[in-house]
Design a protein around this motif. Structure first.
Motif, PDB file in Angstrom:
ATOM      1  N   THR A  17       0.814  -1.212   0.000  1.00 21.53           N
ATOM      2  CA  THR A  17       0.000   0.000   0.000  1.00 21.53           C
ATOM      3  C   THR A  17       0.846   1.260   0.000  1.00 21.53           C
ATOM      4  OG1 THR A  17      -0.093   0.031   2.416  1.00 21.53           O
ATOM      5  CG2 THR A  17      -1.855  -1.142   1.244  1.00 21.53           C
ATOM      6  N   GLY A  18       2.145   1.103   0.106  1.00 23.10           N
ATOM      7  CA  GLY A  18       2.998   2.272   0.098  1.00 23.10           C
ATOM      8  C   GLY A  18       3.276   2.790   1.491  1.00 23.10           C
ATOM      9  N   ARG A  19       2.867   2.038   2.481  1.00 31.31           N
ATOM     10  CA  ARG A  19       3.063   2.443   3.862  1.00 31.31           C
ATOM     11  C   ARG A  19       4.519   2.199   4.240  1.00 31.31           C
ATOM     12  NH1 ARG A  19      -0.147  -0.982   8.197  1.00 31.31           N
ATOM     13  NH2 ARG A  19       1.335  -2.450   7.338  1.00 31.31           N
ATOM     14  N   ALA A  20       5.147   3.185   4.769  1.00 33.85           N
ATOM     15  CA  ALA A  20       6.531   3.039   5.184  1.00 33.85           C
ATOM     16  C   ALA A  20       6.583   2.283   6.510  1.00 33.85           C
ATOM     17  CB  ALA A  20       7.181   4.403   5.355  1.00 33.85           C
ATOM     18  N   GLY A  21       7.654   1.581   6.768  1.00 35.51           N
ATOM     19  CA  GLY A  21       7.866   0.912   8.032  1.00 35.51           C
ATOM     20  C   GLY A  21       7.354  -0.506   8.083  1.00 35.51           C
ATOM     21  N   ALA A  22       7.034  -1.130   6.980  1.00 33.40           N
ATOM     22  CA  ALA A  22       6.549  -2.506   6.977  1.00 33.40           C
ATOM     23  C   ALA A  22       7.737  -3.444   7.000  1.00 33.40           C
ATOM     24  CB  ALA A  22       5.678  -2.753   5.771  1.00 33.40           C
ATOM     25  N   THR A  23       8.420  -3.412   8.088  1.00 33.35           N
ATOM     26  CA  THR A  23       9.601  -4.259   8.239  1.00 33.35           C
ATOM     27  C   THR A  23       9.174  -5.627   8.728  1.00 33.35           C
ATOM     28  OG1 THR A  23       9.874  -3.529  10.501  1.00 33.35           O
ATOM     29  CG2 THR A  23      11.006  -2.261   8.809  1.00 33.35           C
ATOM     30  N   ALA A  24      10.140  -6.479   8.892  1.00 32.76           N
ATOM     31  CA  ALA A  24       9.850  -7.826   9.389  1.00 32.76           C
ATOM     32  C   ALA A  24       9.240  -7.745  10.786  1.00 32.76           C
ATOM     33  CB  ALA A  24      11.125  -8.661   9.406  1.00 32.76           C
ATOM     34  N   ALA A  25       9.696  -6.810  11.599  1.00 31.79           N
ATOM     35  CA  ALA A  25       9.142  -6.650  12.944  1.00 31.79           C
ATOM     36  C   ALA A  25       7.681  -6.196  12.867  1.00 31.79           C
ATOM     37  CB  ALA A  25       9.964  -5.646  13.739  1.00 31.79           C
ATOM     38  N   GLY A  26       7.358  -5.341  11.940  1.00 37.13           N
ATOM     39  CA  GLY A  26       5.984  -4.880  11.764  1.00 37.13           C
ATOM     40  C   GLY A  26       5.079  -6.002  11.300  1.00 37.13           C
ATOM     41  N   ARG A  27       5.579  -6.805  10.375  1.00 39.65           N
ATOM     42  CA  ARG A  27       4.785  -7.941   9.908  1.00 39.65           C
ATOM     43  C   ARG A  27       4.590  -8.966  11.024  1.00 39.65           C
ATOM     44  NH1 ARG A  27       8.010  -7.047   5.237  1.00 39.65           N
ATOM     45  NH2 ARG A  27       9.447  -8.667   5.909  1.00 39.65           N
ATOM     46  N   MET A  28       5.580  -9.126  11.870  1.00 38.32           N
ATOM     47  CA  MET A  28       5.474 -10.061  12.992  1.00 38.32           C
ATOM     48  C   MET A  28       4.408  -9.569  13.977  1.00 38.32           C
ATOM     49  SD  MET A  28       6.365 -12.838  14.315  1.00 38.32           S
ATOM     50  CE  MET A  28       7.936 -13.431  13.836  1.00 38.32           C
ATOM     51  N   LYS A  29       4.353  -8.266  14.224  1.00 43.43           N
ATOM     52  CA  LYS A  29       3.317  -7.719  15.115  1.00 43.43           C
ATOM     53  C   LYS A  29       1.929  -7.964  14.540  1.00 43.43           C
ATOM     54  CE  LYS A  29       5.821  -3.997  17.384  1.00 43.43           C
ATOM     55  NZ  LYS A  29       5.924  -2.547  17.574  1.00 43.43           N
ATOM     56  N   ASP A  30       1.796  -7.779  13.221  1.00 46.90           N
ATOM     57  CA  ASP A  30       0.506  -8.026  12.580  1.00 46.90           C
ATOM     58  C   ASP A  30       0.103  -9.500  12.711  1.00 46.90           C
ATOM     59  OD1 ASP A  30       0.262  -5.403  11.836  1.00 46.90           O
ATOM     60  OD2 ASP A  30       0.985  -5.714   9.783  1.00 46.90           O
ATOM     61  N   ARG A  31       1.046 -10.399  12.548  1.00 46.68           N
ATOM     62  CA  ARG A  31       0.753 -11.829  12.686  1.00 46.68           C
ATOM     63  C   ARG A  31       0.338 -12.161  14.122  1.00 46.68           C
ATOM     64  NH1 ARG A  31       5.966 -13.641   9.489  1.00 46.68           N
ATOM     65  NH2 ARG A  31       5.208 -13.285   7.392  1.00 46.68           N
ATOM     66  N   ILE A  32       1.072 -11.609  15.076  1.00 43.80           N
ATOM     67  CA  ILE A  32       0.755 -11.865  16.490  1.00 43.80           C
ATOM     68  C   ILE A  32      -0.636 -11.330  16.814  1.00 43.80           C
ATOM     69  CG2 ILE A  32       1.363 -11.240  18.863  1.00 43.80           C
ATOM     70  CD1 ILE A  32       4.306 -11.426  18.008  1.00 43.80           C
TER      71      ILE A  32
END
Length: 170
Positions: A17-32
């Motif tokens: 979506t063009g959102r900045a900050g979608a790092t691996a840590a961010g994706r992990m938070k979304d999964r959790i």
């Protein structure tokens, strides 16, 4: 104008979506977060099933207690009508059976109090206390060989009252 190198870096650190900050840590938070939400939904569903079963069990138990109370009261009343007014030879055994039915009804009344809590008697306990008094007086009169007509009338009246109260319970 951006360089090709800058576009590559920008694309690396953004999601679709063009959102900045979608790092691996961010994706992990979304999964959790997703896993936690799914676990909460599953827990609510399990509690709903278990709670529904508990409510059904409680209703069935209450209905069974009422039915048994009514049966015991009817049995005691039927037996009281077969008592002899002149202290017949089988009066003591019939009186013992009546006492047994009254005691069972009283026990069911106490069980309902334990299940429902508070002051949730099916029938007020004072009625059972009064019945036990009449049964004791009747038993004492039988031992002395005196006429039991008045006590039988009182016993039948109280058992009729108990039976009608038990029949009125929903």
């Amino acid at each position: 104008m951006k360089s090709k190198h800058m576009d590559g870096l920008y694309g690396r650190y953004t999601d679709v979506t063009g959102r900045a900050g979608a790092t691996a840590a961010g994706r992990m938070k979304d999964r959790i977060r997703t896993v936690v939400i799914l676990l909460l939904v599953a827990a609510v569903a399990v509690l709903g099933v278990v709670g529904g079963r508990a409510i059904t069990y409680r209703q069935e138990t209450h209905a069974a207690l009422i039915g048994t109370l009514q049966t015991e009261c009817n049995s005691a009343l039927t037996l009281s009508n077969s008592l002899s007014r002149t202290a017949g030879s089988d009066s003591a055994s019939i009186l013992g059976r009546i006492r047994s039915h009254v005691h069972t009804a009283d026990t069911i009344n106490q069980l309902n109090l334990g299940l429902e809590g508070g002051n949730q008697y099916l029938v007020q306990p004072a009625l059972f206390t009064s019945l036990y008094g009449v049964l004791d007086a009747y038993s004492d009169t039988l031992r002395t060989g005196m006429a039991t007509g008045e006590l039988q009338t009182e016993l039948v009246a109280q058992l009729t009252n108990l039976t009608s109260l038990a029949a009125a319970i929903n």
